[in-house]
Design a protein around this motif. Structure first.
Motif, short mmCIF file in Angstrom:
data_model
loop_
_atom_site.label_atom_id
_atom_site.label_comp_id
_atom_site.label_asym_id
_atom_site.label_seq_id
_atom_site.Cartn_x
_atom_site.Cartn_y
_atom_site.Cartn_z
N HIS A 112 4.73 4.10 1.95
CA HIS A 112 4.94 2.81 1.29
C HIS A 112 5.07 1.70 2.33
O HIS A 112 5.92 1.75 3.22
CB HIS A 112 6.20 2.88 0.42
N LYS A 113 4.21 0.67 2.22
CA LYS A 113 4.21 -0.42 3.19
C LYS A 113 4.08 -1.75 2.44
O LYS A 113 3.21 -1.90 1.59
CB LYS A 113 3.03 -0.26 4.15
N VAL A 114 4.97 -2.70 2.75
CA VAL A 114 4.95 -4.03 2.14
C VAL A 114 4.64 -5.04 3.24
O VAL A 114 5.29 -5.05 4.28
CB VAL A 114 6.31 -4.37 1.50
N GLU A 115 3.63 -5.90 3.00
CA GLU A 115 3.26 -6.93 3.96
C GLU A 115 3.23 -8.28 3.27
O GLU A 115 2.68 -8.41 2.19
CB GLU A 115 1.87 -6.65 4.53
N PHE A 116 3.83 -9.26 3.91
CA PHE A 116 3.80 -10.64 3.41
C PHE A 116 2.72 -11.37 4.18
O PHE A 116 2.62 -11.25 5.41
CB PHE A 116 5.16 -11.31 3.59
N LEU A 117 1.90 -12.12 3.46
CA LEU A 117 0.77 -12.81 4.06
C LEU A 117 1.02 -14.31 4.10
O LEU A 117 1.60 -14.87 3.17
CB LEU A 117 -0.50 -12.54 3.24
N ARG A 119 6.80 6.23 -9.31
CA ARG A 119 6.00 6.29 -8.08
C ARG A 119 6.84 6.81 -6.93
O ARG A 119 6.45 7.72 -6.20
CB ARG A 119 5.45 4.91 -7.74
N ASP A 120 8.02 6.22 -6.76
CA ASP A 120 8.88 6.61 -5.65
C ASP A 120 9.34 8.06 -5.77
O ASP A 120 9.43 8.78 -4.78
CB ASP A 120 10.08 5.68 -5.55
N THR A 134 0.85 -1.19 0.00
CA THR A 134 0.00 0.00 0.00
C THR A 134 0.88 1.24 0.00
O THR A 134 2.01 1.22 0.54
CB THR A 134 -0.94 0.04 1.23
N TYR A 135 0.39 2.30 -0.60
CA TYR A 135 1.09 3.58 -0.63
C TYR A 135 0.09 4.66 -1.01
O TYR A 135 -0.95 4.40 -1.61
CB TYR A 135 2.26 3.56 -1.62
N THR A 136 0.42 5.88 -0.65
CA THR A 136 -0.42 7.03 -0.95
C THR A 136 0.39 8.00 -1.81
O THR A 136 1.54 8.30 -1.50
CB THR A 136 -0.87 7.72 0.35
N VAL A 137 -0.23 8.46 -2.89
CA VAL A 137 0.41 9.42 -3.79
C VAL A 137 -0.24 10.79 -3.61
O VAL A 137 -1.33 10.91 -3.05
CB VAL A 137 0.33 8.97 -5.27
N LYS A 138 0.42 11.79 -4.12
CA LYS A 138 -0.15 13.15 -4.12
C LYS A 138 -1.30 13.18 -5.12
O LYS A 138 -1.25 12.51 -6.16
CB LYS A 138 0.92 14.16 -4.50
N PRO A 139 -2.34 13.96 -4.83
CA PRO A 139 -3.51 14.02 -5.74
C PRO A 139 -3.14 14.30 -7.19
O PRO A 139 -3.73 13.73 -8.11
CB PRO A 139 -4.37 15.13 -5.15
N GLU A 140 -2.14 15.14 -7.42
CA GLU A 140 -1.77 15.50 -8.79
C GLU A 140 -1.05 14.36 -9.52
O GLU A 140 -0.86 14.43 -10.74
CB GLU A 140 -0.92 16.77 -8.81
N PHE A 141 -0.67 13.30 -8.80
CA PHE A 141 0.03 12.16 -9.42
C PHE A 141 -0.90 10.98 -9.70
O PHE A 141 -0.50 10.01 -10.33
CB PHE A 141 1.21 11.72 -8.54
#
Length: 95
Positions: free
Chosen positions: A87-92, A78-79, A7-14
Protein backbone atom coordinates in the motif's frame (compact mmCIF):
# COMPACT_ATOMS: atom_id res chain seq x y z
CA UNK A 1 -6.77 21.13 -5.11
CA UNK A 2 -5.66 17.88 -3.47
CA UNK A 3 -4.36 15.19 -5.85
CA UNK A 4 -3.61 11.67 -4.65
CA UNK A 5 -2.50 8.37 -6.17
CA UNK A 6 -2.85 5.19 -4.13
CA UNK A 7 -1.42 1.88 -5.33
CA UNK A 8 -1.60 -1.56 -3.76
CA UNK A 9 -1.38 -5.21 -4.75
CA UNK A 10 -3.90 -7.83 -3.67
CA UNK A 11 -3.69 -11.61 -3.69
CA UNK A 12 -5.01 -13.16 -6.93
CA UNK A 13 -7.91 -14.81 -5.09
CA UNK A 14 -9.09 -11.38 -3.81
CA UNK A 15 -9.19 -9.59 -7.20
CA UNK A 16 -12.87 -10.28 -7.96
CA UNK A 17 -14.02 -9.27 -4.49
CA UNK A 18 -11.86 -6.14 -4.60
CA UNK A 19 -13.38 -5.12 -7.95
CA UNK A 20 -16.91 -5.66 -6.58
CA UNK A 21 -16.10 -3.59 -3.47
CA UNK A 22 -14.68 -0.82 -5.65
CA UNK A 23 -17.83 -0.76 -7.77
CA UNK A 24 -19.97 -0.39 -4.64
CA UNK A 25 -18.20 2.76 -3.45
CA UNK A 26 -17.96 4.20 -6.96
CA UNK A 27 -21.75 3.82 -7.26
CA UNK A 28 -22.18 5.60 -3.92
CA UNK A 29 -19.81 8.37 -5.01
CA UNK A 30 -22.26 9.14 -7.83
CA UNK A 31 -24.65 10.43 -5.16
CA UNK A 32 -22.11 13.10 -4.15
CA UNK A 33 -21.41 16.41 -5.90
CA UNK A 34 -19.25 15.21 -8.81
CA UNK A 35 -18.14 18.77 -9.57
CA UNK A 36 -16.05 18.88 -6.37
CA UNK A 37 -13.94 15.74 -6.85
CA UNK A 38 -12.78 13.10 -9.30
CA UNK A 39 -12.11 9.46 -8.41
CA UNK A 40 -10.87 6.86 -10.88
CA UNK A 41 -9.62 3.31 -10.33
CA UNK A 42 -7.40 1.29 -12.64
CA UNK A 43 -6.01 -2.24 -12.63
CA UNK A 44 -2.43 -2.52 -13.79
CA UNK A 45 -1.26 -4.98 -16.41
CA UNK A 46 -0.43 -7.66 -13.83
CA UNK A 47 -4.14 -7.83 -12.89
CA UNK A 48 -3.47 -7.72 -9.15
CA UNK A 49 -2.17 -4.18 -8.67
CA UNK A 50 -4.71 -1.40 -8.41
CA UNK A 51 -4.21 2.35 -8.82
CA UNK A 52 -6.69 4.85 -7.40
CA UNK A 53 -6.40 8.41 -8.69
CA UNK A 54 -8.37 11.12 -6.93
CA UNK A 55 -8.53 14.88 -6.71
CA UNK A 56 -10.60 16.99 -4.38
CA UNK A 57 -11.48 20.67 -4.34
CA UNK A 58 -10.44 20.93 -0.67
CA UNK A 59 -10.00 18.96 2.56
CA UNK A 60 -13.70 19.18 3.43
CA UNK A 61 -14.65 17.44 0.16
CA UNK A 62 -11.88 14.88 0.62
CA UNK A 63 -13.15 14.11 4.12
CA UNK A 64 -16.74 13.69 2.89
CA UNK A 65 -15.75 11.38 0.04
CA UNK A 66 -13.35 9.22 2.04
CA UNK A 67 -15.86 8.79 4.87
CA UNK A 68 -18.56 7.31 2.64
CA UNK A 69 -19.54 4.07 4.45
CA UNK A 70 -19.03 1.84 1.41
CA UNK A 71 -15.54 3.32 0.89
CA UNK A 72 -14.63 2.69 4.53
CA UNK A 73 -15.86 -0.91 4.15
CA UNK A 74 -13.82 -1.31 0.94
CA UNK A 75 -10.70 -0.13 2.80
CA UNK A 76 -11.30 -2.49 5.72
CA UNK A 77 -11.80 -5.52 3.48
CA UNK A 78 -8.85 -4.60 1.28
CA UNK A 79 -6.54 -4.16 4.25
CA UNK A 80 -7.72 -7.41 5.85
CA UNK A 81 -7.03 -9.31 2.60
CA UNK A 82 -3.27 -8.99 3.21
CA UNK A 83 -1.47 -6.31 1.20
CA UNK A 84 2.05 -7.38 2.26
CA UNK A 85 3.28 -3.79 2.59
CA UNK A 86 2.31 -2.88 -0.98
CA UNK A 87 0.00 0.00 0.00
CA UNK A 88 1.47 3.33 -1.14
CA UNK A 89 -0.09 6.82 -0.96
CA UNK A 90 1.40 9.68 -3.00
CA UNK A 91 0.33 13.31 -3.02
CA UNK A 92 0.82 15.11 -6.32
CA UNK A 93 1.56 18.76 -6.92
CA UNK A 94 -0.31 20.33 -9.82
CA UNK A 95 1.85 22.19 -12.33
Amino acid sequence: MINVIVTYTVKPEFVSENKANIQKFLNDFKQLDQSTFEYKVYAKEDGITFLHYSNYRNEEVQHEVLNTPSFKEFQRLRDESGLNGSHKVEFLESI
